[in-house]
Motif scaffolding. Structure first.
Motif, short mmCIF file in Angstrom:
data_model
loop_
_atom_site.label_atom_id
_atom_site.label_comp_id
_atom_site.label_asym_id
_atom_site.label_seq_id
_atom_site.Cartn_x
_atom_site.Cartn_y
_atom_site.Cartn_z
N THR A 104 0.98 -1.20 -0.08
CA THR A 104 0.31 0.00 0.03
C THR A 104 1.14 1.02 0.14
O THR A 104 0.06 2.27 -0.47
CB THR A 104 -0.60 -0.46 1.21
OG1 THR A 104 -0.14 -0.15 2.53
CG2 THR A 104 -2.07 -1.36 1.31
N GLY A 105 2.02 1.63 0.08
CA GLY A 105 3.27 1.98 0.20
C GLY A 105 3.13 2.70 1.61
O GLY A 105 2.30 2.93 2.10
N ARG A 106 3.46 4.43 1.27
CA ARG A 106 3.88 5.19 2.27
C ARG A 106 1.98 5.86 2.84
O ARG A 106 1.19 5.10 1.83
CB ARG A 106 4.51 6.71 1.86
CG ARG A 106 5.52 6.57 1.36
CD ARG A 106 6.31 7.23 0.72
NE ARG A 106 6.53 9.04 1.71
CZ ARG A 106 5.90 9.71 1.08
NH1 ARG A 106 7.38 9.79 -0.16
NH2 ARG A 106 6.67 11.18 1.16
#
Length: 127
Positions: A104-106
């Motif tokens: 989902t990343g940052r």
């Protein structure tokens, strides 16, 4: 036989270079002592290999002449790794997946604001 070659031939590592690198980092112990890649392995030696946050405990039964098939690995070593080590690894996997799903990343701007609001809230202290 060298420890790096033994770990490669008993299929603990995919390549001998990887086994050698792990030995150089100090993740392999023979009879309680850190082993360099060239350390000789003898039958009845106790080996501890740290791989994927699990300390695998092995007992050398025999020395293979070359890399063996997966079906024949148990002839050359006895795995004495306790079940608690694997259960501990499963708990680590669950704790990692708790906050964010993989990929989902940052945190987004909204996530960041929610975190800041949570951290800025005063604790309820009744006097």
């Amino acid at each position: 036989m060298r420890i790096d070659k033994y770990l490669w031939s008993t299929r603990y590592f995919k390549t001998r270079n990887l086994a050698s690198t792990i030995c150089k980092k100090g993740h392999v112990k023979i009879n309680g002592q850190i082993a360099k890649p060239g350390k000789e392995v003898l039958p009845l030696d106790k080996i501890v290999v740290r791989k994927n946050q699990i300390d695998y405990q092995l007992t050398v039964l025999d020395i293979p002449t070359s890399r063996v098939s997966a079906k024949l690995v148990d002839i050359y070593r006895k795995d004495t790794t306790p079940k608690e080590a694997f259960e501990h690894n499963e708990l680590l996997q669950y704790s990692k997946d708790y906050y964010r799903k993989k990929g989902t990343g940052r945190p987004t701007k909204k996530d960041r604001r929610e975190i800041d609001d949570y951290l800025d809230e005063p604790l309820d202290k009744t006097d």
